[in-house]
Write a protein that holds these residues in place. Structure first.
Motif, PDB file in Angstrom:
ATOM      1  N   ARG A  62       0.700  -1.332  -0.112  1.00 43.57           N
ATOM      2  CA  ARG A  62      -0.148  -0.041  -0.002  1.00 43.57           C
ATOM      3  C   ARG A  62       0.829   1.222   0.034  1.00 43.57           C
ATOM      4  O   ARG A  62       0.594   2.422  -0.188  1.00 43.57           O
ATOM      5  CB  ARG A  62      -0.978   0.031   1.029  1.00 43.57           C
ATOM      6  CG  ARG A  62      -1.952  -0.877   1.182  1.00 43.57           C
ATOM      7  CD  ARG A  62      -3.107  -0.365   0.213  1.00 43.57           C
ATOM      8  NE  ARG A  62      -3.818   0.804   0.638  1.00 43.57           N
ATOM      9  CZ  ARG A  62      -3.903   2.100   0.154  1.00 43.57           C
ATOM     10  NH1 ARG A  62      -3.011   2.340  -1.089  1.00 43.57           N
ATOM     11  NH2 ARG A  62      -4.588   2.842   0.557  1.00 43.57           N
ATOM     12  N   GLU A  68      -9.791   1.992  -7.029  1.00 43.90           N
ATOM     13  CA  GLU A  68      -9.296   1.418  -5.850  1.00 43.90           C
ATOM     14  C   GLU A  68      -9.702   2.043  -4.527  1.00 43.90           C
ATOM     15  O   GLU A  68     -10.115   1.207  -3.566  1.00 43.90           O
ATOM     16  CB  GLU A  68      -7.692   1.429  -5.708  1.00 43.90           C
ATOM     17  CG  GLU A  68      -7.181   0.611  -6.877  1.00 43.90           C
ATOM     18  CD  GLU A  68      -7.002   1.466  -8.293  1.00 43.90           C
ATOM     19  OE1 GLU A  68      -7.369   2.685  -8.342  1.00 43.90           O
ATOM     20  OE2 GLU A  68      -6.795   0.808  -9.294  1.00 43.90           O
ATOM     21  N   ASN A  69      -9.670   3.222  -4.424  1.00 48.19           N
ATOM     22  CA  ASN A  69     -10.017   4.112  -3.302  1.00 48.19           C
ATOM     23  C   ASN A  69     -11.574   4.219  -2.946  1.00 48.19           C
ATOM     24  O   ASN A  69     -12.162   4.059  -1.859  1.00 48.19           O
ATOM     25  CB  ASN A  69      -9.713   5.560  -3.203  1.00 48.19           C
ATOM     26  CG  ASN A  69      -8.082   5.565  -2.707  1.00 48.19           C
ATOM     27  OD1 ASN A  69      -7.546   4.701  -2.026  1.00 48.19           O
ATOM     28  ND2 ASN A  69      -7.502   6.679  -3.252  1.00 48.19           N
ATOM     29  N   LYS A  73     -13.300   1.430  -3.782  1.00 46.39           N
ATOM     30  CA  LYS A  73     -13.508  -0.002  -3.108  1.00 46.39           C
ATOM     31  C   LYS A  73     -13.188   0.305  -1.688  1.00 46.39           C
ATOM     32  O   LYS A  73     -13.974  -0.361  -0.933  1.00 46.39           O
ATOM     33  CB  LYS A  73     -12.791  -0.953  -4.142  1.00 46.39           C
ATOM     34  CG  LYS A  73     -12.702  -2.218  -3.237  1.00 46.39           C
ATOM     35  CD  LYS A  73     -11.895  -3.352  -4.176  1.00 46.39           C
ATOM     36  CE  LYS A  73     -12.066  -4.807  -3.821  1.00 46.39           C
ATOM     37  NZ  LYS A  73     -11.120  -5.563  -4.459  1.00 46.39           N
ATOM     38  N   ARG A  74     -11.980   0.982  -1.199  1.00 50.17           N
ATOM     39  CA  ARG A  74     -11.741   0.873   0.017  1.00 50.17           C
ATOM     40  C   ARG A  74     -12.782   1.632   0.850  1.00 50.17           C
ATOM     41  O   ARG A  74     -13.033   1.337   1.872  1.00 50.17           O
ATOM     42  CB  ARG A  74     -10.350   1.485   0.313  1.00 50.17           C
ATOM     43  CG  ARG A  74      -9.377   0.591  -0.339  1.00 50.17           C
ATOM     44  CD  ARG A  74      -8.084   1.374  -0.175  1.00 50.17           C
ATOM     45  NE  ARG A  74      -6.886   0.532  -1.007  1.00 50.17           N
ATOM     46  CZ  ARG A  74      -6.292   1.099  -2.127  1.00 50.17           C
ATOM     47  NH1 ARG A  74      -6.603   2.127  -2.670  1.00 50.17           N
ATOM     48  NH2 ARG A  74      -5.380   0.129  -2.606  1.00 50.17           N
TER      49      ARG A  74
END
Length: 584
Positions: free
Chosen positions: A196, A369-370, A372-373
């Motif tokens: 990460r 991606e963010n 999803k987070r």
């Protein structure tokens, strides 16, 4: 008869198939565990492979206390206590009269007997640990059997020599590479943090020694002052959460395991969680919860009536938990400017061509991606709250952070003007250098620093005012003469400390810290910066006016002197001419 045989075969086939596939699954699990073990015991080699620049290949071997770590390893020597905090690189084996006397009295195999006298606390912790009794319950017995298959020997107890080595002349402090022999799954999950990027626990030492202000403090004669940085950044080890020598999983599941580091000025997690409704419920009821239960088996509202740090941050989704608390991180501690803001200050040019992680990008909060987070966070919060509330709270946190960054942009603009005017109390040329400013350009080059930053350091010899994220933080870590100035310190405290309180207060549901120790301080900080900037600009004009008058005054005095000398010379010439004429 044939019918009964056929029936027995038909009944047996599913059972045999079940046994077969169960054995296949078990063999596959053992093979996977072996592969994880190989990775875990190669901990440092995998995490820190050879980099293109040799100076970044810095954690391969133990160098004791002869030199430091990182790209500046030759510029400083670590303080002796670092041998315990960074044992993989700096540990020095014990020696001396006291140690020799112990070896005369006790055999190398008498670890426990000796340490009952020397360090009884260690021994009592160990005796109370699962290491001392690895089959104390059915759950631990099953786990221990897996480990026995993995290492190829029976474990009646895990003794001192299993972790520290059998040869007293070659004793070592255990690192995750040693722990990974028996606990490969946990160690490889922990290693996964590095995927990460920073900040993460694995790169704790790197994040400590790579910034230039760390070796600069040693150059200025303040190595012991780095105690807090060293101890807090010693995070690439298992015993940061599982305190030695008990190493209890139950202890590692409690919020207090996180709080000795995650508190204070720049990441007030302990304060914001502890003083929230969640924290109060935990403090009132937590003593009665079953801390022996693995997180994946915890039922919210039944086992835990409120979440803990680990329950939220270790959740990987789909009912799985791992030793990796950073996978869902979006705002990266709030130190990297996000996209989506029309910056008016120099933040619009961030990262200024710099290619050094974690400074080499603007944060995209709404990348796939963010997103999803963020959804993972909504799912975690929905275990106790309604999904609608959880989603609205998450969206509010994002909007709050954008507000804070707009305010930081305004503050950065104020400082930009002071830098452009060189309106500091002391002119830039008369300040001390930026940490390692005299060697940064040659050490890193334009490829890593970017052409603009490289040229600035190269042409000024390091006398460059650096403000804002992340390099502008040096002001709270080092002291140079007239560098940083008061207005720069006010700004650093505002964006790194006050904004962190605002962010963490909202994230953990602590309204008082979010406002009075966070957002309100940011607002006040900006007004202070504006007032100070006006005073500095007035002083700059006054200095220029005085300098101008001084020059005019000097010119007048000089003209008078020259005029006087000229009159004297002319008078002398006339007198000489008259004298010569009278003598004739």
């Amino acid at each position: 008869m044939k019918f009964h045989r056929m029936r027995a075969v038909l009944i047996a086939i599913p059972f045999l198939m079940c046994v077969f596939f169960s054995n296949v699954k078990e063999v596959k699990a053992e093979a996977n565990l072996k592969e994880l073990q190989k990775k875990a015991t190669s901990y440092y080699e995998i995490l820190y492979p050879n980099e293109p620049l040799p100076m970044w290949d810095w954690l391969g071997a133990n160098v004791g206390l002869e030199k430091g770590a990182g790209p500046w390893m030759e510029l400083y020597k670590p303080v002796p206590l670092q041998m315990y905090w960074f044992p993989g690189r700096h540990y020095v084996k014990p020696d001396g009269t006291y140690y020799d006397q112990l070896l005369e009295r006790f055999k190398p195999t008498d670890c426990v007997t000796c340490h009952e006298e020397v360090t009884p606390g260690f021994v009592n912790d160990w005796k109370d640990s699962t290491h001392a009794n690895p089959k104390k319950s059915p759950q631990f017995a099953e786990k221990t059997q897996q480990i026995e298959k993995l290492i190829g020997r029976e474990l009646k107890e895990v003794t001192c020599s299993d972790c520290h080595g059998k040869d007293h002349k070659e004793l070592h402090m255990p690192t995750p590479a040693h722990c990974g022999e028996c606990h490969p799954k946990e160690v490889t999950e922990f290693m996964g943090e590095r995927e990460r990027g920073r900040p993460n626990h694995i790169d704790g030492l790197m994040a400590n020694v790579v910034p230039p202000w760390y070796p600069e403090m040693f150059r200025r004669g303040y190595p012991a002052a780095q105690f807090g940085c060293d101890l807090c950044h010693a995070t690439d080890r298992c015993n940061i959460c599982h305190s030695r020598h008990k190493f209890a999983a139950a202890e590692g599941r409690r919020p207090e395991a996180c709080m000795s580091c995650h508190m204070g000025f720049d990441h007030p997690d302990a304060e914001t969680y502890s003083e929230s409704k969640m924290g109060y419920i935990y403090h009132m009821e937590g003593e009665h919860w079953d801390w022996e239960k693995p997180l994946a088996e915890v039922v919210p509202g039944k086992d835990y009536r409120t979440p803990t740090c680990q329950f939220c941050h270790f959740d990987q989704g789909n009912g799985t938990f791992a030793h990796n608390p950073v996978t869902k991180g979006v705002w990266r501690m709030g130190t990297i400017p996000p996209k989506g803001i029309e910056y008016k200050s120099s933040l619009k040019d961030y990262p200024y061509g710099i290619n050094l992680p974690p400074m080499n990008y603007k944060l995209d909060v709404y990348s796939p991606e963010n997103k999803k987070r963020s959804e993972q966070w909504v799912n975690v919060c929905s275990k106790c709250h309604s999904p609608r509330f959880a989603r609205l709270y998450r969206e509010n946190l994002d909007e709050f952070m954008f507000e804070m960054w707009r305010l930081q942009d305004r503050a950065q603009g104020i400082l930009d003007e002071i830098v452009a005017l060189d309106a500091f109390e002391v002119p830039i040329k008369k300040r001390d250098i930026f940490p390692l400013g005299d060697i940064l350009a040659d050490a890193l080059g334009p490829g890593l620093l970017g052409e603009a930053v490289y040229s600035a350091f190269k042409t000024t010899g390091g006398k460059v005012p650096v403000i804002g994220p992340i390099l502008g933080l040096y002001g709270v870590f080092m002291t140079g003469k007239n560098n940083p100035s008061q207005i720069e310190l006010e700004y650093a405290n505002m964006w790194f400390g006050d904004k962190a309180h605002a962010y963490k207060g909202v994230a953990h549901g602590q309204q008082d810290i979010a406002w009075w120790y966070g957002a309100a301080k940011v607002y006040q900080g900006i007004n202070k910066l504006e007032s100070q900037a006006e005073q500095l600009k007035k002083l700059k004009k006054l200095d220029e006016l005085l300098e101008s008058k001084k020059r005019k005054g000097l010119a007048g005095i000089l003209g008078s002197i020259i005029g006087g000398v000229a009159v004297l010379m002319i008078s002398a010439a006339i007198w000489k001419k008259r004298r010569d004429a009278s003598q004739q």
